[in-house]
Structure formats: structure tokens, C-alpha cells
Design an enzyme around this catalytic site. Structure first.
Site, short mmCIF file in Angstrom:
data_model
loop_
_atom_site.label_atom_id
_atom_site.label_comp_id
_atom_site.label_asym_id
_atom_site.label_seq_id
_atom_site.Cartn_x
_atom_site.Cartn_y
_atom_site.Cartn_z
CD GLU A 81 -46.15 -31.99 59.72
OE1 GLU A 81 -46.85 -32.58 60.57
OE2 GLU A 81 -46.47 -31.91 58.52
NE ARG A 91 -47.42 -42.52 48.45
CZ ARG A 91 -47.09 -42.05 47.25
NH1 ARG A 91 -47.27 -42.80 46.17
NH2 ARG A 91 -46.59 -40.84 47.11
CB CYS A 144 -40.73 -35.26 55.57
SG CYS A 144 -40.49 -34.37 54.03
CG HIS A 166 -44.65 -31.53 55.33
ND1 HIS A 166 -44.84 -32.39 56.39
CD2 HIS A 166 -43.86 -32.20 54.44
CE1 HIS A 166 -44.19 -33.52 56.17
NE2 HIS A 166 -43.60 -33.43 54.98
#
Length: 213
Positions: A81, A91, A144, A166
Site C-alpha cells: 500500500e 461497507r 485495514c 494486503h
């Protein structure tokens, strides 16, 4: 002995395992040199506790480098990342049933933090080892990203390099759906290569890692 703190997450969203922790825990005690070793710790998948647990670990262990990892559903490689953003927009609920929407990770904090790891050198090392990897431009807006942002916020300006990776699903998690995955043995080796490259590289390499859209 210097310490590299490597973290993974507990399972979430009704999964029995989280590949990030299954891989990270196998690297506990691995030495990167005569005077540096990996310490593996598991974080809760909860907005209200994950960042605090991470901050406590940093205060307790005083690591020389920190890399947090987490599951990236649908990802096919180790995603290194680039940036964490100051937003929670869940979500799905976390493991405590909380689902923050459009709230800041840190009120009044910067809009974003960049990784301080040599992200392109890490991708290069993984590719040379035959392990799929890429620079990722988004860490999402779930726990995360929150942990990544809090990590960079806590360590901002103190010289301790840090970032987030990830990882994909394990094959057994997606046998029925056919989604992208990576065997555990590859995840473990990939994270070991990534940590070593991050530790040994002081100046990042110059190579493309961007996206058109």
C-alpha cells in the site's frame, strides 16, 4: 536486539481464518540479521480497538520498523500500500458490530499519510522471488485503512519506517467461488521477502508502479 513488528488481523465477516494472521504468526522470531528479529502480533478487526492495540504494542515493543498486514478480498497478489486516508466508511460491520460511515480516523488529522517503506523495492524483491506483487493505490476504507492511518500518525516524524501490505484469500477460503487466492506457504515466504527488503533498503528504487485509472 532490534524488533520489526509485524501484525495481522483476526478473522472477520464470518470467516474462520484471516490469511494475514495465519501467515504473520509463522514469522514470529524470524531473524533478519544478527541483531534484528520479527515479532508477530494479532490485531482485533474493530474500529474502536485496533488502533489502540497497535499503539500499545508500539509503546511496549519500541520497534525499529512496523509493517501491518490485512486481508484484501479479491486481490490476487501481495499489495504494497502507498497511502492511507483519513476516513472510515465501512461497507460491513466490524467484529463489534460497529459500522462507521464517513467519519475521520483521526479528527483534525491530515487527509492522508504515505507509507514510509521502500514500496517499489519491496515489489521488485517479491517479483524477483517469483511472488506476485504490486503497488496498491488504495487501502480501502475499512479497519485495514484505519490501522494503516493510525500507524503512520503515531510514527509520523520519529524516523521509524512503517506501512501496510494486503494479502489475498487462502485457496480453501474460495474453493467454491473461484476468487483470487494465494497458498499459505507463498504468503509466508512473500511476507518474509517483503520484510527483509524493507529492512535492508534505505533508498527506494525508481520504477513504475502507478496506474492509469
Amino acid at each position: 536486539m532490534q524488533t520489526v513488528l509485524l501484525t495481522g488481523f483476526e478473522p472477520f465477516d464470518q470467516e474462520r481464518v484471516n490469511p494475514s494472521w495465519e501467515a504473520v504468526r509463522q514469522l514470529e522470531g524470524v531473524k533478519l540479521g544478527d541483531d534484528v528479529q520479527i515479532v508477530a502480533r494479532r490485531l482485533p478487526c474493530a474500529f474502536s480497538t485496533a488502533g489502540e492495540v497497535l499503539s500499545q504494542l508500539i509503546a511496549e515493543l519500541r520497534p525499529a520498523m512496523v509493517i501491518a498486514t490485512g486481508l484484501g478480498p479479491g486481490r490476487s497478489d501481495l499489495s504494497i500500500e502507498r497511502v492511507a486516508i483519513n476516513i472510515n466508511d465501512a461497507r460491513i460491520p466490524d467484529n463489534l458490530g460497529e459500522q462507521p460511515i464517513d467519519t475521520p480516523v483521526v479528527a483534525g488529522g491530515p487527509a492522508a499519510y504515505f507509507s514510509t517503506l521502500p514500496i517499489k523495492a519491496v515489489v521488485k524483491a517479491l517479483s524477483e522471488a517469483g511472488i506476485a506483487a504490486s503497488v496498491s493505490q488504495t487501502a480501502g476504507t475499512f479497519v485495514c485503512n484505519q490501522v494503516f492511518y493510525r500507524l503512520q500518525h503515531v510514527l509520523a516524524g520519529n524516523g521509524v519506517r512503517s506501512g501496510f501490505i494486503h494479502v489475498p484469500y487462502l485457496p480453501e477460503q474460495v474453493a467454491a467461488s473461484g476468487q483470487a487466492c494465494m497458498p499459505l506457504v507463498t504468503l509466508v515466504e512473500g511476507l518474509k521477502v517483503a520484510v527483509k527488503a524493507a529492512w535492508c533498503t534505505q533508498v527506494d528504487v525508481v520504477q513504475t508502479g502507478g496506474q492509469v485509472s
